[in-house]
Write a protein that holds these residues in place. Sequence first.
Motif, PDB file in Angstrom:
ATOM      1  N   ARG A   1      18.289   9.042  -9.172  1.00 51.49           N
ATOM      2  CA  ARG A   1      17.527   8.459  -8.071  1.00 51.49           C
ATOM      3  C   ARG A   1      18.351   7.356  -7.396  1.00 51.49           C
ATOM      4  O   ARG A   1      19.234   6.746  -8.005  1.00 51.49           O
ATOM      5  CB  ARG A   1      16.205   7.875  -8.595  1.00 51.49           C
ATOM      6  N   GLU A   2      17.992   7.080  -6.156  1.00 56.72           N
ATOM      7  CA  GLU A   2      18.669   6.043  -5.395  1.00 56.72           C
ATOM      8  C   GLU A   2      18.297   4.654  -5.935  1.00 56.72           C
ATOM      9  O   GLU A   2      17.177   4.453  -6.434  1.00 56.72           O
ATOM     10  CB  GLU A   2      18.299   6.147  -3.925  1.00 56.72           C
ATOM     11  N   PRO A   3      19.202   3.671  -5.778  1.00 60.88           N
ATOM     12  CA  PRO A   3      18.919   2.321  -6.309  1.00 60.88           C
ATOM     13  C   PRO A   3      17.630   1.711  -5.797  1.00 60.88           C
ATOM     14  O   PRO A   3      16.923   1.014  -6.545  1.00 60.88           O
ATOM     15  CB  PRO A   3      20.143   1.518  -5.856  1.00 60.88           C
ATOM     16  N   ASP A   4      17.280   1.974  -4.508  1.00 55.82           N
ATOM     17  CA  ASP A   4      16.082   1.316  -3.991  1.00 55.82           C
ATOM     18  C   ASP A   4      14.806   1.850  -4.619  1.00 55.82           C
ATOM     19  O   ASP A   4      13.778   1.163  -4.641  1.00 55.82           O
ATOM     20  CB  ASP A   4      16.029   1.438  -2.465  1.00 55.82           C
ATOM     21  N   THR A   5      14.829   3.088  -5.162  1.00 57.43           N
ATOM     22  CA  THR A   5      13.629   3.594  -5.855  1.00 57.43           C
ATOM     23  C   THR A   5      13.420   2.870  -7.174  1.00 57.43           C
ATOM     24  O   THR A   5      12.283   2.689  -7.620  1.00 57.43           O
ATOM     25  CB  THR A   5      13.734   5.101  -6.111  1.00 57.43           C
ATOM     26  N   TRP A   6      14.503   2.482  -7.820  1.00 54.19           N
ATOM     27  CA  TRP A   6      14.399   1.722  -9.070  1.00 54.19           C
ATOM     28  C   TRP A   6      13.859   0.317  -8.803  1.00 54.19           C
ATOM     29  O   TRP A   6      13.051  -0.205  -9.577  1.00 54.19           O
ATOM     30  CB  TRP A   6      15.770   1.613  -9.739  1.00 54.19           C
ATOM     31  N   ALA A   7      14.342  -0.320  -7.734  1.00 54.26           N
ATOM     32  CA  ALA A   7      13.999  -1.713  -7.463  1.00 54.26           C
ATOM     33  C   ALA A   7      12.678  -1.865  -6.727  1.00 54.26           C
ATOM     34  O   ALA A   7      12.180  -2.984  -6.578  1.00 54.26           O
ATOM     35  CB  ALA A   7      15.112  -2.362  -6.633  1.00 54.26           C
ATOM     36  N   CYS A   8      12.075  -0.785  -6.287  1.00 50.78           N
ATOM     37  CA  CYS A   8      10.822  -0.843  -5.526  1.00 50.78           C
ATOM     38  C   CYS A   8       9.716  -1.499  -6.356  1.00 50.78           C
ATOM     39  O   CYS A   8       9.522  -1.148  -7.535  1.00 50.78           O
ATOM     40  CB  CYS A   8      10.395   0.569  -5.118  1.00 50.78           C
ATOM     41  N   PRO A   9       8.957  -2.433  -5.784  1.00 52.78           N
ATOM     42  CA  PRO A   9       7.840  -3.039  -6.523  1.00 52.78           C
ATOM     43  C   PRO A   9       6.852  -2.017  -7.057  1.00 52.78           C
ATOM     44  O   PRO A   9       6.237  -2.223  -8.110  1.00 52.78           O
ATOM     45  CB  PRO A   9       7.188  -3.967  -5.486  1.00 52.78           C
ATOM     46  N   ARG A  10       6.681  -0.890  -6.324  1.00 51.92           N
ATOM     47  CA  ARG A  10       5.748   0.136  -6.800  1.00 51.92           C
ATOM     48  C   ARG A  10       6.317   0.902  -7.988  1.00 51.92           C
ATOM     49  O   ARG A  10       5.607   1.673  -8.630  1.00 51.92           O
ATOM     50  CB  ARG A  10       5.404   1.094  -5.657  1.00 51.92           C
TER      51      ARG A  10
ATOM     52  N   GLU B   1       0.816  -1.210   0.000  1.00 47.56           N
ATOM     53  CA  GLU B   1       0.000   0.000   0.000  1.00 47.56           C
ATOM     54  C   GLU B   1       0.848   1.258   0.000  1.00 47.56           C
ATOM     55  O   GLU B   1       0.484   2.271  -0.586  1.00 47.56           O
ATOM     56  CB  GLU B   1      -0.943   0.002   1.206  1.00 47.56           C
ATOM     57  N   THR B   2       1.985   1.195   0.657  1.00 40.41           N
ATOM     58  CA  THR B   2       2.854   2.368   0.737  1.00 40.41           C
ATOM     59  C   THR B   2       4.296   1.936   0.562  1.00 40.41           C
ATOM     60  O   THR B   2       4.641   0.754   0.655  1.00 40.41           O
ATOM     61  CB  THR B   2       2.713   3.077   2.095  1.00 40.41           C
ATOM     62  N   CYS B   3       5.119   2.924   0.288  1.00 35.92           N
ATOM     63  CA  CYS B   3       6.561   2.714   0.237  1.00 35.92           C
ATOM     64  C   CYS B   3       7.216   4.036   0.618  1.00 35.92           C
ATOM     65  O   CYS B   3       6.558   5.087   0.595  1.00 35.92           O
ATOM     66  CB  CYS B   3       7.012   2.236  -1.136  1.00 35.92           C
ATOM     67  N   PRO B   4       8.489   4.033   0.952  1.00 38.54           N
ATOM     68  CA  PRO B   4       9.121   5.277   1.422  1.00 38.54           C
ATOM     69  C   PRO B   4       9.486   6.270   0.327  1.00 38.54           C
ATOM     70  O   PRO B   4      10.042   7.333   0.629  1.00 38.54           O
ATOM     71  CB  PRO B   4      10.386   4.761   2.125  1.00 38.54           C
ATOM     72  N   HIS B   5       9.141   5.963  -0.924  1.00 38.87           N
ATOM     73  CA  HIS B   5       9.665   6.804  -2.012  1.00 38.87           C
ATOM     74  C   HIS B   5       8.668   7.848  -2.510  1.00 38.87           C
ATOM     75  O   HIS B   5       9.038   8.727  -3.301  1.00 38.87           O
ATOM     76  CB  HIS B   5      10.098   5.921  -3.183  1.00 38.87           C
ATOM     77  N   GLY B   6       7.427   7.760  -2.090  1.00 37.36           N
ATOM     78  CA  GLY B   6       6.448   8.744  -2.546  1.00 37.36           C
ATOM     79  C   GLY B   6       6.321   8.743  -4.062  1.00 37.36           C
ATOM     80  O   GLY B   6       6.034   7.715  -4.676  1.00 37.36           O
ATOM     81  N   ASP B   7       6.540   9.924  -4.628  1.00 38.21           N
ATOM     82  CA  ASP B   7       6.442  10.069  -6.089  1.00 38.21           C
ATOM     83  C   ASP B   7       7.799  10.009  -6.771  1.00 38.21           C
ATOM     84  O   ASP B   7       7.955  10.464  -7.908  1.00 38.21           O
ATOM     85  CB  ASP B   7       5.770  11.410  -6.431  1.00 38.21           C
ATOM     86  N   ALA B   8       8.767   9.445  -6.120  1.00 38.16           N
ATOM     87  CA  ALA B   8      10.134   9.476  -6.653  1.00 38.16           C
ATOM     88  C   ALA B   8      10.477   8.272  -7.529  1.00 38.16           C
ATOM     89  O   ALA B   8      11.632   8.063  -7.864  1.00 38.16           O
ATOM     90  CB  ALA B   8      11.132   9.563  -5.504  1.00 38.16           C
ATOM     91  N   HIS B   9       9.497   7.474  -7.875  1.00 37.84           N
ATOM     92  CA  HIS B   9       9.801   6.299  -8.698  1.00 37.84           C
ATOM     93  C   HIS B   9      10.197   6.718 -10.114  1.00 37.84           C
ATOM     94  O   HIS B   9       9.490   7.516 -10.741  1.00 37.84           O
ATOM     95  CB  HIS B   9       8.594   5.360  -8.751  1.00 37.84           C
ATOM     96  N   PRO B  10      11.291   6.192 -10.608  1.00 32.83           N
ATOM     97  CA  PRO B  10      11.808   6.669 -11.905  1.00 32.83           C
ATOM     98  C   PRO B  10      11.325   5.906 -13.127  1.00 32.83           C
ATOM     99  O   PRO B  10      11.717   6.219 -14.243  1.00 32.83           O
ATOM    100  CB  PRO B  10      13.319   6.474 -11.734  1.00 32.83           C
ATOM    101  N   GLY B  11      10.468   4.884 -12.961  1.00 31.18           N
ATOM    102  CA  GLY B  11      10.094   4.072 -14.120  1.00 31.18           C
ATOM    103  C   GLY B  11      11.319   3.395 -14.695  1.00 31.18           C
ATOM    104  O   GLY B  11      12.102   2.768 -13.972  1.00 31.18           O
ATOM    105  N   ALA B  12      11.517   3.536 -15.993  1.00 33.43           N
ATOM    106  CA  ALA B  12      12.745   3.028 -16.622  1.00 33.43           C
ATOM    107  C   ALA B  12      13.686   4.176 -16.960  1.00 33.43           C
ATOM    108  O   ALA B  12      14.608   4.006 -17.755  1.00 33.43           O
ATOM    109  CB  ALA B  12      12.418   2.220 -17.870  1.00 33.43           C
ATOM    110  N   GLY B  13      13.406   5.343 -16.400  1.00 36.49           N
ATOM    111  CA  GLY B  13      14.297   6.477 -16.592  1.00 36.49           C
ATOM    112  C   GLY B  13      13.865   7.461 -17.642  1.00 36.49           C
ATOM    113  O   GLY B  13      14.464   8.536 -17.766  1.00 36.49           O
ATOM    114  N   ALA B  14      12.821   7.142 -18.413  1.00 35.80           N
ATOM    115  CA  ALA B  14      12.442   8.016 -19.528  1.00 35.80           C
ATOM    116  C   ALA B  14      11.926   9.367 -19.049  1.00 35.80           C
ATOM    117  O   ALA B  14      11.996  10.348 -19.785  1.00 35.80           O
ATOM    118  CB  ALA B  14      11.396   7.328 -20.397  1.00 35.80           C
ATOM    119  N   GLY B  15      11.400   9.436 -17.817  1.00 31.20           N
ATOM    120  CA  GLY B  15      10.844  10.698 -17.339  1.00 31.20           C
ATOM    121  C   GLY B  15      11.814  11.526 -16.519  1.00 31.20           C
ATOM    122  O   GLY B  15      11.440  12.597 -16.017  1.00 31.20           O
TER     123      GLY B  15
END
Length: 508
Positions: A470-479, A431-445
């Motif tokens: 972005r930090e590595p854990d934001t890339w690997a986050c399931p969200r 339901e939540t993760c510590p990254h908020g809106d910081a997820h980078p997708g595959a980097g295109a954005g």
Amino acid sequence: MHASADAPTADLAAAWQLVDHRSTAGTADPVVLDCARRLAADPDGEHAAEWVYGLLSMTRYLATRADDTTAGQVAEVLRTAAGALDGPPCDHRSHPYESALEQLDFDELELTGSAPDVVLLGNGTPTEADPAWQEPGTKEEYRCPHAVAVFARIAAEIIAPGSPQGIPERIPQHHEDCIEDLASVLHGYPSGGAEPAYEITAGAGLPAHPTTGALAGHLALLRAGCWEAASGTIRPRWVLDDMIGTLEDALRELAGATCSHGDGAHPELSGDPDTDAGTGYHLLTPGGRALLQRSYEDGIEDAPPAAWTCRAHLEALARDTLGHLTAARDRFFGERRTAYLDADCLRPDGTWDAARLAGVLRGAAEGEERTEDLGLWAARRFVGGSGTAHERLMLFLTVCHSLDLAYPDPPPSVYRELRPVLESAVAALPETCPHGDAHPGAGAGLPGEAGEHLAHLCAPESFAAPEGAREPDTWACPRNLAPLAEEWLEWCDTWDEAAEDGYGEDDD
């Protein structure tokens, strides 16, 4: 049944009816040459119409089976007769050749059916009193020296195309619409009602016994549609299969063709969609080639019909076009080989090398086939199951990065093999993760080039952090990974629908 008919003419007409594309030279040549000799002996005489229409009725043989000597001799006799028959303008409001030229489809040999029944034509019974006469014009119109001369030129042009002097510039009524529709597809903006897949395969479906004119028209149309078909913007596999099959048929027809033209004497399409679509369709018919001839003389077309109908040129054109389309089919639907990327992405012993892969990711170029192969390479290594969590993350992101860069959309041979990798990331999300809106997708954005961000993530010791890294854990986050995978899986479904799109099987 026709008691007043001239018996010798009736016997000759019966023999003419037996000469067609199935005839052998031993049986057909004596009949054809006898008719040609009769016309040559009296090219503007009382029976010239019978001899002209007799030869017109036998053009299925003359244009597809006769040797060059016989065909050339008959064509010359017809042209000579046409010149002899020309005279002052007549007072007929129309002539049968007009509707004959306008009602053609894709096979100019349909014009052989425009030859009237010469027995009825010469039986002395007026048109209105002859219930057996079923032709679209009157007997007087068919006997008009002007009409006979034009039919002679039409027959000569079908037999030995390329010099359509004196033929009306009339084309089939539907060809102008076809030209407009094909040109709109080639421009990239299909007109209303135009089906791109059907428009670019307009040159497919070569007649079973093609004339040289038909070969020229179909091959020019296939060439015009080649780049669109090879680009992957039109997805059904049958498009490539039909075009390739037609080219293979054409090459069998053209095997061994030679010519005396020098280097650079053979034409190429202009690259302008409107001109190229017109060239292809106009080459199909005598009236269309007459229009091309005038366009060439007016400086609009780059080459006359005679250059386009050189059989050696057509063989070379078919072979080159076939090469492009076969390569495209292999790319889209064949087995893609990616082992060559090992040398770029791995150590010489085949083990993981983050810096090498990072360099490849940083330099991946949009629209290159190599980028598609990079995604496949990563997918195959991912499915192999080896590697650390970080290595597998980089392989997954490499797959997504290759999809981001694909233009046009990747072919089935690529995206269908990527599906298992994407499906591996679809999972129930926290339901939540510590990254908020910081997820980078595959980097295109992210700011700058996605490849720079992926390179830094892959090998931070070799590649400096770009702006917005972005930090590595934001890339690997399931969200981060699951929505990314779900979005591309939806696109895979869309591409599958486009590949079939109601036209039948796409690649099985």
